[in-house]
Design an enzyme around this catalytic site. Structure first.
Site, PDB file in Angstrom:
ATOM      1  N   ASN A 215       0.892  -1.282  -0.075  1.00 36.73           N
ATOM      2  CA  ASN A 215       0.019  -0.039   0.074  1.00 36.73           C
ATOM      3  C   ASN A 215       1.007   1.170   0.083  1.00 36.73           C
ATOM      4  O   ASN A 215       2.157   1.048  -0.080  1.00 36.73           O
ATOM      5  CB  ASN A 215      -0.820   0.256   1.098  1.00 36.73           C
ATOM      6  N   ASP A 284      -4.187  -6.465   4.998  1.00 38.45           N
ATOM      7  CA  ASP A 284      -5.216  -7.243   5.814  1.00 38.45           C
ATOM      8  C   ASP A 284      -5.041  -8.833   5.266  1.00 38.45           C
ATOM      9  O   ASP A 284      -5.446  -9.775   6.109  1.00 38.45           O
ATOM     10  CB  ASP A 284      -6.599  -6.761   5.502  1.00 38.45           C
ATOM     11  N   PHE A 328      -4.489   3.059  14.816  1.00 42.90           N
ATOM     12  CA  PHE A 328      -4.836   4.227  13.778  1.00 42.90           C
ATOM     13  C   PHE A 328      -6.070   3.831  13.043  1.00 42.90           C
ATOM     14  O   PHE A 328      -6.017   2.436  12.755  1.00 42.90           O
ATOM     15  CB  PHE A 328      -3.733   4.549  13.153  1.00 42.90           C
TER      16      PHE A 328
END
Ligand code: PMT
Length: 408
Positions: A215, A284, A328
């Site tokens: 990411n 994830d 977060f």
């Protein structure tokens, strides 16, 4: 832990105010030393200061344009007094003449430096430099006392021979001393003696030996939190996914690549930590069976089977007697709702929610955070990540202390 002198101000924005005193020539050396210590420096030169040293000197030494005018449309359009006030991590006025000290005491805003000092949330320090009688005068001493009561930090002065031929107090501190005192402004001690474990950056999930899923996290937010926590006196361990960033001073860094590696590095250390801050953007999912050889393009389509990664933060939060946990939440919509859901579902002490996109969050230089805990929401408004990290760290220290007091 010893911080190398040349690293004590790394990643700091120092706004140096130079005012009318013969010691203004020493501010040139100060700019050089601040930069050597890692700071980015911008100079605001008062009209009095410009009588002693030219803007060109400070421009060349700081590598930035020099700011002088309050009401110059061109200057305000580039970086006006409010932008300068927000940009600064600390404002240091060196030399500070008797005049600027008097004007700060009055709260004047009729020149650029005075206006910046009124508009900034950053700490302000003054390094007085003046004739010893002017320094001893009751008016100057009263002014200093008022400034001190308002939180302004006096750096010096020292005693010795003066340019006017007199001897006594009123000499500006040497540049090296001002740099040291400036670095001390950031050492809050709010987390003194605590062990803080932080994750930062992205994870990379292997598809084959040359490809991965990842990411856009740059690691900036987590590294800024690590630096702020170290400056607050904590022993900081930073478990970092792949980034291009330098390790902040006084921070122990463990490099990992995948979520599973991050999981192992964190879980192996979490029971020793007082506080765990999960700022990493952990994938994830990961490919179920990464290929051992480079995948060849033999078909028109290709499917990857993905499996869930362990939830590092949720596992740490579930540890019996585990650390104070701060998560977060990066969201593109329904920021507070989704963040509250994560706070409850993962059983966290606190969560810092950030909206991603529009120049904030991933990769960006700046961010804004809504910090949520059982008592409500604290908004940390848009600012460079280093500043935001200091505010977040102060908030975490306050909540951690409150929770610890409840257990006493
Ligand atoms: O790195 P930068 O470019 O500076 O960008 C900063 C940031 C936007 C990445 C950062 O501020 C941020 O929001 N980090 C968390 C991003 C995220 O993955 O959020 P999430 O909502 O998917 O995860 C929630 C929390 O669970 C996070 O604390 C995350 O670290 C943690 N988590 C998630 C999945 C997982 N498998 N393990 C975890 O520990």
């Amino acid at each position: 832990m010893h911080i190398p002198a040349n690293k004590s101000l790394v990643n700091k924005h120092i706004l140096l105010g130079v005012t009318g005193s013969i010691a203004a020539y020493k501010a040139a050396e100060l700019v050089r030393r601040l930069r050597e210590s890692g700071a980015e420096v911008r100079v605001v030169l008062s009209a009095g200061g410009a009588e002693f040293v030219t803007p060109l000197t400070f421009q060349a030494l700081s590598g930035n344009p020099v700011h002088s005018e309050l009401l110059d449309t061109e200057a305000e359009a580039a970086m006006g007094h409010i932008e300068l006030a927000r940009w600064a991590d600390a404002v240091v006025i060196a030399p500070a003449s008797a005049n600027v000290i008097a004007r700060l005491t009055q709260g004047r805003a009729d020149d650029l430096l005075a206006a910046v000092c009124l508009a900034t949330e950053a700490p302000v320090a003054v390094a007085p430099a003046m004739n010893q009688q002017m320094w001893a005068n009751a008016a100057t001493q009263d002014n200093l006392q008022q400034l001190r009561a308002r939180g302004v930090h006096p750096f010096g002065p020292t005693e010795g021979g003066q340019a006017c031929g007199e001897t006594g107090p009123g000499r500006m501190l040497e540049a090296a001393d001002i740099v040291r005192r400036t670095a001390e402004l950031f050492d809050t001690g709010a987390l003194a003696g605590l062990r803080v474990l932080i994750t930062a950056g992205p994870t990379q999930e292997a598809i084959d030996p040359v490809r991965y899923l990842s990411n856009r996290s740059s690691g900036r937010m987590g590294y800024a939190v690590a630096q702020a926590a170290a400056e607050a006196g904590a022993h900081v361990t930073l478990v970092s996914g792949p980034t291009a960033l330098a390790t902040p001073p006084r921070v122990e860094r463990i490099d990992v690549r995948s979520a599973e590696e991050m999981h192992a590095a964190v879980l192996g250390r979490a029971t020793d930590a007082d506080i765990f801050i999960a700022s990493a953007a952990v994938a994830d999912y990961r490919p179920a069976a990464p290929s051992e050889q480079k995948i060849k393009k033999t078909t028109d389509t290709l499917s990857l089977e993905l499996v869930r990664n362990p939830d590092i933060l949720a596992e740490v939060a579930a540890l019996p007697g585990g650390p104070f946990t701060v998560g977060f939440a990066a969201e593109t919509a329904n920021l507070l709702e989704y963040a509250r859901d994560k706070l409850a579902r993962k059983d966290l002490d606190m969560i810092a929610a950030n909206r991603v996109g529009g120049g904030l969050g991933f990769e960006a230089e700046e961010n804004a955070l809504s910090v949520i805990d059982a008592n409500g929401v604290t908004e940390l408004t848009q600012a460079p990540k280093a500043q935001l990290a200091r505010r977040l760290t102060a908030l975490i220290a306050e909540h951690f202390r409150r929770r610890s007091e409840c257990f006493l």
